[in-house]
Design a protein around this motif. Structure first.
Motif: not given
Lengths: 255, 814
Positions: A143, A145-147, A149, B637, B646, B649, B687, B800
């Protein structure tokens, strides 16, 4: 942008051709199997097919057949050894396929532009200065990582890695201009990863920024002992991190 | 040297046939070998007999060389040489020069090679078997009766003989192989050159063909352009005339306007006819099959003709069978055209009486019916001898009698051609002076076999339906009309006057692009042919225009260029719809009802059936979720979109995170596992904090600190609560995932292509692209077996795990 389907054998490495075409055309790579090519043509609807026929043998005639069946007017450019062309010569008679005898960046771009009636000189002469710098982000948390990116990809070409091993692999494929490294990771942590990077003479000068979730003094000191180019506490803020990266690149230029 | 070259050319030249060269190599080598052998034999003191035989063989050999090269007797010479050598020379040599203790094995071997090289077919088989028999025979005789063999006088001669035989035969075979190889590579090169020549010539031929084609195209383009040029003014005339008819209150003016309407309609249909005939001639006219309702087809046809019949005071009698299937597959537009042509023709030539239109169907094979139409009139009739001429282009019958009847004489030609294309023909029966009957029958596939029932009743119902839904108002809608012709714009605006739509005008592509950045429009009507930037270019520019406020707005192409396939072309470019000019008010209204969002339309008569198509992009709004402080998340953000993404995600990964956390928790005990647990729970903390779930983050932080300080007991107390809280958060975040029912993907080809795209994105490390493609794949549902794999793939993409993902793809692509 015109859409080009690049067909070849990419199981081991990505096509170099793709890297210099992708800035001027919309490209899509595709494995050289007739079945896959067929489905791809249907979904991607390319304006042209570019094929690396060096990896072809006589069985690959179905790839030509498939393209012809799909649309006999779709231009197809091939490159590779002359012998391979002779193998599929009948497909060149229809005028659909053209062969590039000495493939390099210039000849390939010229042939493509000829098909599309575009001015090849403009594309060939643009020096790729505008290319974005490459940043690798390493963190075990997908999460985050995507953030990262999402925050960085407008300004940089971002590659993500979830572990030290993946990081080292990406490093070998495509040398980055900067690495952002999570300090706390399972198995191999950030410190060890940094040591691995610094151990390779090719990579030891790549600046590394650390991300850490823990802000106490003890930790910060431990991180700073490694002499990273920068250091951030999670969660990182977009403006700050971009500023820091830009400063590092600026300093590099000044040196 | 020169002589040698000359000899070389004469015997081994590249222009000689391959067989002859091979023959020459073998026989000349043999001849030279023999000539060399004779003196040595004499020196060696071998038997006179041998020398004689060799001399004889050499002479025969020389004769054969001469015959083959000069007298063209290659085949005979070949057989002769093989015979002499293998039947006479070699066996004799074998017995005279020492049998097994000599170079004869080499010679025999060379004999076999000769046969392989020089002979084919039955000759080959026969000679080979003979040779083998002789060779085997020789050795057997020598074995059983060693006394028959005359041994060579001393060991030196044996050695000498073996070496000499070895060298001569070795050289001969070597030369042959070399020669064959050079022939082969020459041929290969020549084939490559031929291929390339052929390639070039084929391409040249293609080019010439293309040029010829483009000439034909130029002609039809010219006609298309002409039709455009003529249609544009008619558009204005008809549009303005329509306004006069709507607004005038003076009876006389209205009458004049009606005359204009009739005249311009005639002109328009004439142009359409000319276009059709060029299309037929250039082979561009095609029959396009589609499903149509028989009732609506007849309704349209009758609509066109009844008015004219009324004007001429003619009765229209209908005789339509009740059992005609209600929906069929065929080209309804062309059928309409055929019927309209025949009926208007009948109307033209009938001055009093009636016109009877009949239709019936009868079932043929399986799903097909023969649909028959006939049109009977009480007109002037046609002379028998004139019927054939009727179908020629521009031919009109009895010009003197019919000179006051309008028309270019194209109608019947077009009708006949269209019927031919449908595999039918037009039948004409006529009694001169009394009337004619035109009839035809076409085969149509049945789409819905339900019979239409009583025609007249259905027709009335249909007519009233049409009248119901035509009127609407859209006072809140904003339209943009783009056309370089001011008159056209005026007509367009006038046509929509009653609907009270707000309409802005633009006179060209640039102005249009400028306008759409300033204001949002609900519909855009874009003319194709404009000077400067044409409609298609403008449309393409709109898609990439920065600050375009009309993304997603329906764009309708307007064109006077009604050549074959125009509609399909516009739709493939991306236009939402297509209207041909002159704009027909009913079509325009239908287009608006189809594309204008429902909430902007106000019906005079509510039409519940009409469903407007809504296709809007959902705006991102962050829903209230208990335990999440979006404002906190927004600190990190730049916009809510990213926060939303996010959070999604996070929602999607919670399940996996819980599993991982539980796994580390279960392994608690050793030192290293405590550290692993700490790192995991630390990840969960960051997170949670990132999306603003601060309370959850706090709980995770407590666990993390407990792990850092080695307080296993505290972790044991806290972890179940943390997991409970995570599950609760997952439940609450459920609002984020819009669980609409996923459409099922039937086309496995598409899945294939998507998987390939995903694979390539992974290989080139394009994580965003792979995320997007994965999302696309996951947005469909599949059969259970595939679904399980897709889910597995999704998890590895989310985390990933490139290698795992590639493996799954590989498996799925098999």
């Amino acid at each position: 942008m015109r859409k080009i389907l690049i067909v070849g054998d990419f199981t081991n490495e990505a096509s170099e051709v793709n890297s210099y075409l992708s800035s001027n055309f919309h490209t899509q790579l595709c494995t050289n199997s007739a079945k896959i090519v067929k489905s791809m043509l249907k979904l991607y609807i390319p304006d042209m097919v570019l094929m690396d026929i060096d990896s072809f043998d006589h069985l690959h005639a179905d790839v030509f057949e498939t393209i012809q069946e799909y649309d006999p007017h779709l231009p197809v450019l091939t490159y590779g050894r002359e012998k391979k062309k002779q193998l599929f010569i009948s497909y060149y008679y229809t005028g659909q396929c053209k062969h590039i005898a000495q493939p390099n960046r210039e000849t390939i771009i010229r042939e493509i532009c000829k098909e599309f009636n575009m001015n090849a000189d403009v594309i060939i002469n643009t020096v790729e200065e505008t290319e974005k710098r490459h940043v690798i982000v390493v963190d075990d948390n997908p999460v985050l990582l995507r953030n990262m990116r999402n925050m960085l990809q407008d300004k940089y070409r971002v590659t993500l890695a979830t572990s030290a091993a993946q990081c080292m692999k990406t490093l070998g494929q495509d040398k980055p201009d900067l690495i952002i490294l999570d300090y706390e990771m399972p198995v191999v942590d950030g410190k060890q990863t940094l040591e691995m990077i610094r151990a390779e003479s090719d990579y030891k000068d790549i600046p590394v920024i650390f991300l850490t979730g823990i802000a106490d003094k003890e930790h910060v000191d431990a991180v700073l002992d490694l002499k990273p180019a920068g250091y951030f506490v999670k969660p990182p803020m977009q403006t700050k991190i971009i500023n820091a990266i830009e400063n590092i690149f600026l300093k590099q230029v000044e040196q | 040297m020169g002589k040698f070259k000359e000899l070389n050319r004469q015997f081994f030249g590249s222009d000689l046939p391959t067989e002859l060269v091979l023959f020459n190599i073998i026989t000349i080598t043999g001849f030279i070998g023999a000539v060399i052998t004779i003196p040595f034999n004499v020196i060696n003191g071998s038997s006179i007999l041998l020398t004689v035989v060799i001399v004889v063989a050499a002479v025969i050999d020389a004769i054969c060389i001469y015959m083959a090269n000069r007298k063209n007797r290659l085949k005979n010479s070949t057989i002769a040489v093989c015979f002499v050598v293998s039947i006479a020379l070699f066996p004799l040599m074998f017995f005279v020069t020492g049998g097994i203790n000599s170079g004869m094995s080499c010679w025999f071997c060379m004999g076999i090679v000769f046969i392989f090289m020089l002979l084919d077919g039955m000759d080959f088989l026969f000679m080979l078997l003979t040779d083998i028999a002789i060779i085997v025979g020789c050795y057997i005789i020598a074995y059983i009766h060693p006394e028959y063999v005359i041994e060579l006088p001393n060991p030196e001669s044996i050695y000498f003989d073996v070496v000499q035989a070895l060298l001569v035969s070795g050289f001969a075979i070597g030369f042959i192989v070399k020669f064959q190889k050079s022939v082969y590579s020459k041929l290969y090169k020549q084939a490559s050159i031929n291929n390339d020549d052929l390639l070039e010539k084929t391409l040249q031929a293609k080019k010439a063909q293309k040029q010829a084609q483009s000439a034909t195209e130029a002609k039809s383009n010219f006609l298309a352009n002409m039709s455009h040029e003529i249609r544009t003014p008619i558009n204005t005339i008809m549009g303005m005339d329509e306004m006069i008819l709507r607004e005038t209150s003076e009876k006389v003016v209205e009458e004049y306007a009606l005359d204009i309407k009739t005249a311009s309609q005639n002109l328009l249909s004439l142009i359409n006819d000319i276009l059709d005939i060029t299309k037929i001639e250039s082979g561009k006219m095609g029959i396009v099959k589609g499903e149509y309702a028989f009732m609506s087809l007849m309704h349209d046809v009758l609509n066109n003709v009844t008015l004219r019949a009324k004007e001429k005071n003619l009765e229209v009698r209908l005789n339509i069978a009740n059992d005609i299937p209600c929906n069929m597959l065929g080209d309804d537009i062309r059928i309409k055209q055929i019927l309209t042509n025949i009926i208007t023709n009948a109307l033209k030539y009938t001055h009093e009486g009636y016109i009877e239109i009949s239709a019936s169907s009868h079932k043929t094979i399986e799903n097909f019916v023969d649909l028959s139409f006939s049109v009977k009139d009480t007109g002037i009739g046609i002379k028998e001898e004139d019927i054939k001429r009727m179908f020629d282009s521009f031919e009109r019958l009895e010009v003197s009698r019919n000179r006051n009847i309008e028309g270019a004489g194209l109608g019947m030609t077009i009708t006949q051609n269209l019927l031919k294309m449908m595999g039918s023909t037009l039948n004409v029966e006529s009694v001169y002076g009394e009337g004619s009957t035109f009839s035809f029958s076409i085969s149509q596939e049945v789409a819905d076999p339900e019979p239409i029932g009583d025609f007249q009743q259905k027709l009335n119902q249909l007519t009233s339906n049409y009248e119901y839904s035509t009127s609407f108002e859209a006072p809140n809608a904003h339209f943009l009309i783009v056309d370089d012709n001011a008159m056209n714009r005026k007509v367009f605006v006038a046509l929509l006057k009653e609907a009270r739509v707000n309409i802005d005008e633009a006179s060209g592509g640039e102005e249009c692009l400028d306008k759409i950045t300033k204001q949002h429009y609900d519909m855009i009507f874009l003319d194709h042919m404009m000077p400067g930037m044409d409609g298609v270019e403008t449309f393409k520019a709109m898609a990439s225009l920065e600050g375009n406020k009309c993304l997603g707005t329906p764009v309708i192409a307007l064109t006077a260029n009604a050549i074959a396939g125009a509609k399909e072309r516009y739709l493939t470019i991306g236009f939402h719809g297509f209207l041909s000019k002159p704009v027909v008010p009913a079509q325009l209204e239908k287009m608006i009802r189809d594309f204008l969002p429902e909430d902007l339309l106000e019906y005079h008569e509510a039409d519940a059936k009409d469903e407007a198509r809504k296709n809007r992009i959902k705006k991102v709004e962050l829903p209230e979720v208990e335990g999440i402080d979006w404002d906190y998340a927004l600190l990190h953000f730049p916009d809510s979109n990213m926060v939303y993404q996010t959070a999604v995600d996070f929602y999607e990964s919670i399940g996996y995170e819980i599993e991982e956390l539980q796994r580390y928790y279960d392994e608690l005990g050793s030192d290293s596992s405590l550290e692993d647990y700490r790192i995991k729970v630390h990840g969960v903390k960051s997170m949670a904090n990132t999306i603003g779930a601060t309370a959850l983050g706090g709980l995770a932080k407590m666990c993390e600190y407990a792990a850092r300080d080695g307080l296993v007991e505290r972790i044991k107390a806290l972890n179940p609560i943390l997991i409970e809280e995570l599950l609760a958060m997952k439940e609450r975040l459920n609002v984020l995932s819009s669980e609409v029912e996923k459409p099922k993907l039937e086309d496995m080809d598409e899945l294939f292509a998507l998987l390939e795209m995903l694979k390539m994105a992974i290989i080139v490390n394009q994580s965003e692209q792979s995320d997007q493609i994965m999302k696309q794949i996951a947005s469909y549902s599949y059969d259970d077996e595939i679904q399980a794999k897709v889910d597995k793939l999704n998890i590895s993409i989310v985390n990933f795990e490139a290698d795992e993902a590639l493996e799954i793809i590989e498996e799925m692509q098999k």
